[in-house]
Design an enzyme around this catalytic site. Sequence first.
Site, short mmCIF file in Angstrom:
data_model
loop_
_atom_site.label_atom_id
_atom_site.label_comp_id
_atom_site.label_asym_id
_atom_site.label_seq_id
_atom_site.Cartn_x
_atom_site.Cartn_y
_atom_site.Cartn_z
CB CYS A 93 -1.00 -0.03 1.14
SG CYS A 93 -2.39 1.08 0.84
CG HIS A 189 -3.34 -3.06 4.09
ND1 HIS A 189 -2.19 -2.55 4.56
CD2 HIS A 189 -3.92 -2.08 3.38
CE1 HIS A 189 -2.08 -1.30 4.17
NE2 HIS A 189 -3.11 -0.99 3.44
N1 GLN Z 1 -2.08 6.91 2.27
C1 GLN Z 1 -2.17 6.07 1.10
C2 GLN Z 1 -3.52 6.17 0.44
O1 GLN Z 1 -4.48 6.58 1.06
C3 GLN Z 1 -1.83 4.63 1.47
C4 GLN Z 1 -2.84 4.00 2.39
C5 GLN Z 1 -2.43 2.71 3.01
O2 GLN Z 1 -1.25 2.37 3.11
N2 GLN Z 1 -3.42 2.00 3.50
O3 GLN Z 1 -3.66 5.85 -0.71
#
Ligand code: GLN
Length: 241
Positions: A93, A189
Amino acid sequence: MNIRVGHLYPDYLNIYADRGNIAVLARRAAWRGHELDVTEIEIGDAVEPGAHDLYYLGGGQDREQLLVSHDLAAKAEQLKEAHAGGAAFLAVCGGYQLLGRGYRGHHGDDMPGVGLLPLETVAGDRRLIGNVLIETEVGPVAGFENHAGRTLLDPAAEPLGRVVSGFGNDGQSGYEGCRLGRAVGTYLHGPLLPRNPRLADWILAQALAHRTGGEPPELAPLDDELEAEAQAVSSGRARGR
Ligand code: GLN
Protein backbone atom coordinates in the site's frame (compact mmCIF):
# COMPACT_ATOMS: atom_id res chain seq x y z
CA MET A 1 20.71 -20.31 6.21
CA ASN A 2 19.96 -16.81 7.48
CA ILE A 3 17.78 -14.63 5.27
CA ARG A 4 18.63 -10.98 5.80
CA VAL A 5 15.64 -8.66 5.76
CA GLY A 6 15.84 -4.87 5.68
CA HIS A 7 12.59 -3.57 7.19
CA LEU A 8 12.19 0.04 6.15
CA TYR A 9 10.55 2.46 8.60
CA PRO A 10 8.80 -0.14 10.78
CA ASP A 11 7.51 2.58 13.15
CA TYR A 12 5.98 4.70 10.41
CA LEU A 13 4.77 2.22 7.81
CA ASN A 14 2.81 -0.35 9.80
CA ILE A 15 -0.87 0.30 9.20
CA TYR A 16 -3.20 -2.73 9.61
CA ALA A 17 -0.38 -4.57 11.39
CA ASP A 18 1.60 -4.98 8.18
CA ARG A 19 4.44 -6.15 10.43
CA GLY A 20 2.56 -9.45 10.56
CA ASN A 21 3.93 -10.23 7.12
CA ILE A 22 7.42 -10.42 8.60
CA ALA A 23 6.19 -12.79 11.31
CA VAL A 24 4.77 -15.09 8.62
CA LEU A 25 8.00 -15.06 6.63
CA ALA A 26 9.98 -15.80 9.81
CA ARG A 27 7.81 -18.82 10.71
CA ARG A 28 7.69 -20.24 7.19
CA ALA A 29 11.47 -19.84 6.92
CA ALA A 30 12.02 -21.49 10.33
CA TRP A 31 9.84 -24.47 9.38
CA ARG A 32 12.31 -25.04 6.52
CA GLY A 33 15.34 -24.67 8.75
CA HIS A 34 16.15 -21.06 7.83
CA GLU A 35 16.34 -18.02 10.04
CA LEU A 36 15.05 -14.54 9.29
CA ASP A 37 17.49 -11.85 10.36
CA VAL A 38 15.55 -8.58 10.43
CA THR A 39 17.31 -5.21 10.51
CA GLU A 40 15.22 -2.10 10.98
CA ILE A 41 16.19 0.66 8.56
CA GLU A 42 15.10 4.02 9.91
CA ILE A 43 15.30 7.64 8.77
CA GLY A 44 18.96 8.54 8.27
CA ASP A 45 20.18 4.92 8.14
CA ALA A 46 22.19 3.90 5.09
CA VAL A 47 21.11 1.15 2.69
CA GLU A 48 24.02 -1.03 1.71
CA PRO A 49 23.26 -2.88 -1.56
CA GLY A 50 23.99 -6.58 -1.19
CA ALA A 51 23.57 -6.54 2.60
CA HIS A 52 19.93 -7.66 2.52
CA ASP A 53 18.11 -10.39 0.63
CA LEU A 54 14.67 -8.85 1.05
CA TYR A 55 13.45 -5.31 1.65
CA TYR A 56 10.08 -4.80 3.24
CA LEU A 57 7.86 -1.70 3.33
CA GLY A 58 4.43 -1.64 4.95
CA GLY A 59 1.54 0.75 4.43
CA GLY A 60 0.83 4.07 6.05
CA GLN A 61 -1.37 7.09 6.02
CA ASP A 62 -0.41 10.09 3.91
CA ARG A 63 0.95 11.75 7.07
CA GLU A 64 3.44 8.95 7.73
CA GLN A 65 4.33 8.66 4.06
CA LEU A 66 5.15 12.35 4.01
CA LEU A 67 7.47 11.88 7.00
CA VAL A 68 9.55 9.17 5.32
CA SER A 69 9.28 9.91 1.58
CA HIS A 70 12.23 12.29 1.28
CA ASP A 71 14.50 10.02 3.26
CA LEU A 72 13.36 7.05 1.16
CA ALA A 73 13.97 8.94 -2.08
CA ALA A 74 17.49 9.70 -0.84
CA LYS A 75 18.05 5.94 -0.61
CA ALA A 76 16.78 5.39 -4.19
CA GLU A 77 20.09 4.64 -5.90
CA GLN A 78 21.11 2.07 -3.29
CA LEU A 79 17.70 0.39 -3.35
CA LYS A 80 17.74 0.20 -7.15
CA GLU A 81 21.24 -1.23 -7.05
CA ALA A 82 20.09 -3.84 -4.53
CA HIS A 83 17.18 -4.78 -6.81
CA ALA A 84 19.44 -5.01 -9.85
CA GLY A 85 21.68 -7.28 -7.78
CA GLY A 86 18.79 -9.68 -7.24
CA ALA A 87 17.40 -8.66 -3.85
CA ALA A 88 13.67 -9.22 -3.37
CA PHE A 89 11.20 -6.49 -2.35
CA LEU A 90 7.75 -6.63 -0.82
CA ALA A 91 5.91 -3.34 -0.49
CA VAL A 92 2.35 -2.90 0.73
CA CYS A 93 0.00 0.00 0.00
CA GLY A 94 1.73 3.22 1.14
CA GLY A 95 5.09 1.48 0.70
CA TYR A 96 4.02 0.23 -2.73
CA GLN A 97 3.12 3.78 -3.81
CA LEU A 98 6.52 5.06 -2.66
CA LEU A 99 8.44 2.36 -4.57
CA GLY A 100 7.02 3.99 -7.70
CA ARG A 101 8.05 7.39 -9.02
CA GLY A 102 5.93 9.32 -6.57
CA TYR A 103 2.63 9.87 -4.83
CA ARG A 104 0.48 13.00 -4.75
CA GLY A 105 -1.43 12.72 -1.50
CA HIS A 106 -4.96 13.69 -0.65
CA HIS A 107 -3.92 17.21 0.43
CA GLY A 108 -1.87 17.80 -2.71
CA ASP A 109 1.51 16.96 -1.19
CA ASP A 110 3.93 15.68 -3.80
CA MET A 111 5.97 12.87 -2.34
CA PRO A 112 8.99 11.60 -4.20
CA GLY A 113 9.33 7.86 -4.66
CA VAL A 114 12.19 5.45 -5.23
CA GLY A 115 11.41 5.06 -8.93
CA LEU A 116 12.05 1.32 -8.73
CA LEU A 117 8.57 0.28 -9.89
CA PRO A 118 7.30 1.74 -13.19
CA LEU A 119 4.24 3.52 -11.86
CA GLU A 120 2.78 6.71 -10.44
CA THR A 121 0.08 7.39 -7.90
CA VAL A 122 -2.32 10.28 -7.33
CA ALA A 123 -4.94 10.36 -4.57
CA GLY A 124 -8.57 10.53 -5.63
CA ASP A 125 -11.53 11.91 -3.68
CA ARG A 126 -13.13 8.64 -2.72
CA ARG A 127 -11.24 5.95 -0.83
CA LEU A 128 -11.19 2.50 -2.37
CA ILE A 129 -12.03 0.20 0.54
CA GLY A 130 -12.98 -3.43 0.91
CA ASN A 131 -12.05 -7.06 0.50
CA VAL A 132 -10.27 -7.89 -2.69
CA LEU A 133 -9.44 -11.00 -4.63
CA ILE A 134 -6.92 -11.15 -7.45
CA GLU A 135 -5.57 -13.87 -9.71
CA THR A 136 -1.78 -14.00 -9.91
CA GLU A 137 0.95 -16.24 -11.28
CA VAL A 138 1.06 -18.06 -7.94
CA GLY A 139 -2.73 -18.50 -7.84
CA PRO A 140 -5.46 -16.52 -6.09
CA VAL A 141 -4.39 -13.87 -3.57
CA ALA A 142 -6.93 -12.34 -1.18
CA GLY A 143 -6.78 -9.35 1.13
CA PHE A 144 -8.20 -6.02 2.17
CA GLU A 145 -7.57 -2.67 0.53
CA ASN A 146 -8.04 0.88 1.81
CA HIS A 147 -6.43 3.59 -0.25
CA ALA A 148 -7.14 6.98 -1.76
CA GLY A 149 -4.28 6.56 -4.23
CA ARG A 150 -4.97 5.60 -7.83
CA THR A 151 -1.93 3.86 -9.22
CA LEU A 152 -1.21 3.89 -12.93
CA LEU A 153 1.27 1.39 -14.28
CA ASP A 154 3.43 2.31 -17.26
CA PRO A 155 2.19 0.49 -20.39
CA ALA A 156 4.97 -2.11 -20.30
CA ALA A 157 4.69 -2.75 -16.56
CA GLU A 158 3.48 -6.08 -15.24
CA PRO A 159 0.74 -6.07 -12.59
CA LEU A 160 0.94 -8.51 -9.69
CA GLY A 161 -2.47 -9.79 -10.71
CA ARG A 162 -5.85 -9.23 -12.31
CA VAL A 163 -8.74 -8.12 -10.14
CA VAL A 164 -11.44 -10.74 -9.70
CA SER A 165 -13.34 -8.70 -7.12
CA GLY A 166 -12.49 -5.34 -5.56
CA PHE A 167 -10.80 -2.16 -6.83
CA GLY A 168 -7.10 -2.89 -7.28
CA ASN A 169 -4.68 -0.24 -8.50
CA ASP A 170 -7.23 2.35 -9.58
CA GLY A 171 -10.69 0.79 -9.67
CA GLN A 172 -10.67 0.80 -13.46
CA SER A 173 -7.77 -0.94 -15.11
CA GLY A 174 -8.52 -4.37 -13.65
CA TYR A 175 -4.91 -4.56 -12.47
CA GLU A 176 -3.66 -4.98 -8.93
CA GLY A 177 -0.13 -4.33 -7.77
CA CYS A 178 3.03 -4.53 -9.78
CA ARG A 179 5.81 -7.03 -10.18
CA LEU A 180 9.24 -6.26 -11.53
CA GLY A 181 11.64 -9.18 -11.29
CA ARG A 182 11.88 -10.00 -7.60
CA ALA A 183 10.00 -6.88 -6.48
CA VAL A 184 6.32 -7.05 -5.61
CA GLY A 185 4.10 -4.12 -4.69
CA THR A 186 0.45 -4.50 -3.75
CA TYR A 187 -2.47 -2.70 -2.10
CA LEU A 188 -3.45 -5.81 -0.16
CA HIS A 189 -3.22 -5.55 3.60
CA GLY A 190 -4.78 -7.58 6.19
CA PRO A 191 -1.90 -8.48 6.57
CA LEU A 192 -1.20 -10.02 3.21
CA LEU A 193 0.86 -13.13 3.87
CA PRO A 194 -0.95 -15.08 6.63
CA ARG A 195 -3.75 -15.91 4.19
CA ASN A 196 -1.65 -16.15 1.05
CA PRO A 197 1.02 -18.76 1.80
CA ARG A 198 1.96 -19.37 -1.82
CA LEU A 199 2.88 -15.74 -2.25
CA ALA A 200 4.80 -15.87 1.04
CA ASP A 201 6.82 -18.84 -0.22
CA TRP A 202 7.45 -17.22 -3.57
CA ILE A 203 8.97 -14.23 -1.77
CA LEU A 204 11.03 -16.44 0.54
CA ALA A 205 12.37 -18.38 -2.45
CA GLN A 206 13.38 -15.14 -4.19
CA ALA A 207 15.17 -13.93 -1.06
CA LEU A 208 16.95 -17.29 -0.74
CA ALA A 209 18.04 -17.08 -4.37
CA HIS A 210 19.70 -13.75 -3.59
CA ARG A 211 21.28 -15.22 -0.48
CA THR A 212 22.79 -18.21 -2.31
CA GLY A 213 23.38 -16.58 -5.70
CA GLY A 214 21.53 -19.51 -7.26
CA GLU A 215 18.02 -20.20 -8.55
CA PRO A 216 14.99 -19.78 -6.27
CA PRO A 217 14.77 -23.10 -4.38
CA GLU A 218 11.78 -25.43 -4.28
CA LEU A 219 10.60 -25.07 -0.65
CA ALA A 220 9.37 -28.10 1.26
CA PRO A 221 5.54 -28.08 1.39
CA LEU A 222 3.88 -27.22 4.71
CA ASP A 223 0.52 -28.12 6.17
CA ASP A 224 -1.36 -25.00 5.08
CA GLU A 225 -4.84 -26.09 6.09
CA LEU A 226 -5.49 -23.07 8.33
CA GLU A 227 -3.96 -20.69 5.82
CA ALA A 228 -6.15 -22.13 3.06
CA GLU A 229 -9.21 -21.69 5.25
CA ALA A 230 -8.26 -18.07 5.95
CA GLN A 231 -7.86 -17.48 2.25
CA ALA A 232 -11.22 -19.09 1.47
CA VAL A 233 -12.99 -16.85 4.01
CA SER A 234 -11.27 -13.78 2.63
CA SER A 235 -12.00 -14.70 -1.02
CA GLY A 236 -15.62 -15.39 -0.11
CA ARG A 237 -15.96 -11.93 1.44
CA ALA A 238 -14.44 -10.34 -1.67
CA ARG A 239 -16.71 -12.28 -4.01
CA GLY A 240 -19.75 -11.37 -1.94
CA ARG A 241 -19.24 -7.63 -2.01
N1 GLN B 1 -2.08 6.91 2.27
C1 GLN B 1 -2.17 6.07 1.10
C2 GLN B 1 -3.52 6.17 0.44
O1 GLN B 1 -4.48 6.58 1.06
C3 GLN B 1 -1.83 4.63 1.47
C4 GLN B 1 -2.84 4.00 2.39
C5 GLN B 1 -2.43 2.71 3.01
O2 GLN B 1 -1.25 2.37 3.11
N2 GLN B 1 -3.42 2.00 3.50
O3 GLN B 1 -3.66 5.85 -0.71
